[in-house]
Design a protein around this motif. Structure first.
Motif, PDB file in Angstrom:
ATOM      1  N   PRO A  86       0.817  -1.218   0.000  1.00  0.00           N
ATOM      2  CA  PRO A  86       0.000   0.000   0.000  1.00  0.00           C
ATOM      3  C   PRO A  86       0.852   1.271   0.000  1.00  0.00           C
ATOM      4  N   GLY A  87       2.162   1.135   0.224  1.00  0.00           N
ATOM      5  CA  GLY A  87       3.067   2.283   0.187  1.00  0.00           C
ATOM      6  C   GLY A  87       3.127   3.047   1.495  1.00  0.00           C
ATOM      7  N   ILE A  88       4.079   3.951   1.561  1.00  0.00           N
ATOM      8  CA  ILE A  88       4.281   4.751   2.775  1.00  0.00           C
ATOM      9  C   ILE A  88       3.086   5.668   3.009  1.00  0.00           C
ATOM     10  N   GLU A  89       2.592   6.289   1.941  1.00  0.00           N
ATOM     11  CA  GLU A  89       1.451   7.197   2.069  1.00  0.00           C
ATOM     12  C   GLU A  89       0.159   6.454   1.728  1.00  0.00           C
ATOM     13  N   ARG A  90      -0.025   5.324   2.411  1.00  0.00           N
ATOM     14  CA  ARG A  90      -1.161   4.444   2.150  1.00  0.00           C
ATOM     15  C   ARG A  90      -2.493   5.094   2.459  1.00  0.00           C
ATOM     16  N   GLU A  91      -3.484   4.707   1.673  1.00  0.00           N
ATOM     17  CA  GLU A  91      -4.836   5.209   1.872  1.00  0.00           C
ATOM     18  C   GLU A  91      -5.508   4.418   2.989  1.00  0.00           C
ATOM     19  N   LEU A  92      -6.235   5.117   3.828  1.00  0.00           N
ATOM     20  CA  LEU A  92      -6.968   4.488   4.927  1.00  0.00           C
ATOM     21  C   LEU A  92      -8.434   4.391   4.504  1.00  0.00           C
ATOM     22  N   THR A  93      -8.957   3.166   4.429  1.00  0.00           N
ATOM     23  CA  THR A  93     -10.332   2.979   3.972  1.00  0.00           C
ATOM     24  C   THR A  93     -11.172   2.120   4.911  1.00  0.00           C
ATOM     25  N   ARG A  94     -10.538   1.269   5.694  1.00  0.00           N
ATOM     26  CA  ARG A  94     -11.255   0.328   6.559  1.00  0.00           C
ATOM     27  C   ARG A  94     -11.026   0.694   8.021  1.00  0.00           C
ATOM     28  N   PRO A  95     -11.967   0.331   8.893  1.00  0.00           N
ATOM     29  CA  PRO A  95     -11.769   0.616  10.321  1.00  0.00           C
ATOM     30  C   PRO A  95     -10.420   0.130  10.856  1.00  0.00           C
ATOM     31  N   ALA A  96      -9.974  -1.050  10.427  1.00  0.00           N
ATOM     32  CA  ALA A  96      -8.682  -1.577  10.896  1.00  0.00           C
ATOM     33  C   ALA A  96      -7.523  -0.678  10.484  1.00  0.00           C
ATOM     34  N   HIS A  97      -7.634  -0.009   9.324  1.00  0.00           N
ATOM     35  CA  HIS A  97      -6.579   0.910   8.880  1.00  0.00           C
ATOM     36  C   HIS A  97      -6.462   2.075   9.856  1.00  0.00           C
ATOM     37  N   PHE A  98      -7.619   2.645  10.210  1.00  0.00           N
ATOM     38  CA  PHE A  98      -7.611   3.800  11.121  1.00  0.00           C
ATOM     39  C   PHE A  98      -7.069   3.397  12.489  1.00  0.00           C
ATOM     40  N   GLU A  99      -7.503   2.234  12.982  1.00  0.00           N
ATOM     41  CA  GLU A  99      -7.037   1.755  14.286  1.00  0.00           C
ATOM     42  C   GLU A  99      -5.529   1.538  14.275  1.00  0.00           C
ATOM     43  N   ALA A 100      -4.995   0.972  13.182  1.00  0.00           N
ATOM     44  CA  ALA A 100      -3.561   0.684  13.084  1.00  0.00           C
ATOM     45  C   ALA A 100      -2.725   1.954  12.962  1.00  0.00           C
ATOM     46  N   CYS A 101      -3.326   3.046  12.518  1.00  0.00           N
ATOM     47  CA  CYS A 101      -2.559   4.268  12.236  1.00  0.00           C
ATOM     48  C   CYS A 101      -2.826   5.397  13.231  1.00  0.00           C
ATOM     49  N   MET A 102      -3.410   5.085  14.385  1.00  0.00           N
ATOM     50  CA  MET A 102      -3.641   6.107  15.409  1.00  0.00           C
ATOM     51  C   MET A 102      -2.320   6.789  15.767  1.00  0.00           C
ATOM     52  N   GLY A 103      -2.361   8.118  15.896  1.00  0.00           N
ATOM     53  CA  GLY A 103      -1.172   8.883  16.261  1.00  0.00           C
ATOM     54  C   GLY A 103      -0.312   9.276  15.077  1.00  0.00           C
ATOM     55  N   ARG A 153      -5.243   9.566   3.760  1.00  0.00           N
ATOM     56  CA  ARG A 153      -4.024   8.775   3.621  1.00  0.00           C
ATOM     57  C   ARG A 153      -2.967   9.251   4.605  1.00  0.00           C
ATOM     58  N   LEU A 154      -2.000   8.367   4.874  1.00  0.00           N
ATOM     59  CA  LEU A 154      -0.877   8.735   5.722  1.00  0.00           C
ATOM     60  C   LEU A 154      -0.004   9.755   5.006  1.00  0.00           C
ATOM     61  N   VAL A 155       0.680  10.570   5.787  1.00  0.00           N
ATOM     62  CA  VAL A 155       1.611  11.556   5.238  1.00  0.00           C
ATOM     63  C   VAL A 155       3.008  11.114   5.618  1.00  0.00           C
ATOM     64  N   ASP A 156       3.898  11.069   4.646  1.00  0.00           N
ATOM     65  CA  ASP A 156       5.295  10.727   4.893  1.00  0.00           C
ATOM     66  C   ASP A 156       6.020  12.006   5.267  1.00  0.00           C
ATOM     67  N   ASP A 157       6.321  12.149   6.554  1.00  0.00           N
ATOM     68  CA  ASP A 157       7.005  13.341   7.042  1.00  0.00           C
ATOM     69  C   ASP A 157       8.523  13.192   7.073  1.00  0.00           C
ATOM     70  N   TYR A 158       9.048  12.152   6.427  1.00  0.00           N
ATOM     71  CA  TYR A 158      10.483  11.870   6.457  1.00  0.00           C
ATOM     72  C   TYR A 158      11.321  13.079   6.050  1.00  0.00           C
ATOM     73  N   PHE A 159      10.898  13.770   4.992  1.00  0.00           N
ATOM     74  CA  PHE A 159      11.649  14.948   4.529  1.00  0.00           C
ATOM     75  C   PHE A 159      10.924  16.244   4.899  1.00  0.00           C
ATOM     76  N   GLY A 160      10.110  16.171   5.941  1.00  0.00           N
ATOM     77  CA  GLY A 160       9.423  17.361   6.410  1.00  0.00           C
ATOM     78  C   GLY A 160       8.191  17.702   5.607  1.00  0.00           C
TER      79      GLY A 160
END
Length: 161
Positions: A86-103, A153-160
């Motif tokens: 799904p990649g670093i900036e993966r899309e969140l679509t399912r409840p389990a995605h949101f739960e896994a990506c808290m914070g 989707r997640l944001v890759d903050d690696y390079f700010g």
């Protein structure tokens, strides 16, 4: 031949076929999408695992799921099978995605503007009953119904970024 419709029902049927295969290979099934792009249909299966997936993982899953899909025959038309991370900036679509990506930092785009804005970025601080909760950089809490979002989707903050 199975009587499967396009889109959601097909994706759900394929998800059920893929889940045990992924578990057997010690992979997590992230998402399944069945989409038409131009004249072609694509079955996209996204797999994940702790530490990320490799090309070998994608190939092993593809080889393992191919005969399962052939036997079950859940898709009437011809399609292209794609297996990937799904990649670093993966899309969140399912409840389990949101739960896994808290914070984690997420980018959210609404279908329709809210108070003149469609795009929001913040820390994912909650997900319950289809409501996504973000805390912005100023500490404000924002809540959005998942059905009103075009993308989260997640944001890759690696390079700010």
């Amino acid at each position: 031949m199975a009587n499967a419709s396009h889109g959601g029902n097909t994706a759900a049927t394929v998800w059920n076929l893929c889940e045990p295969v992924a578990a057997e290979l010690h992979l997590d099934l992230w998402d399944v999408r069945f989409l038409k792009e131009g004249a072609s249909w694509y079955l996209r299966i996204f797999i994940d695992k702790e530490g990320g997936v490799s090309l070998d993982d994608c190939e092993a899953f593809s080889r393992a799921i191919d005969p399962v899909l052939d036997e079950a025959d859940p898709i009437a038309q011809s399609y292209c099978l794609e297996v990937s991370s799904p990649g670093i900036e993966r899309e969140l679509t399912r409840p389990a995605h949101f739960e896994a990506c808290m914070g984690e930092t997420v980018y959210l785009r609404l279908i329709r503007p809210l108070e003149g804005r469609r795009e929001f970025k913040g820390t994912l601080t909650g997900f319950e009953g289809g409501v996504i909760e973000l805390t912005d950089e100023q500490g404000g809490v924002l809540r959005f119904s998942q059905k009103d979002t075009a993308l989260c989707r997640l944001v890759d903050d690696y390079f700010g970024g």
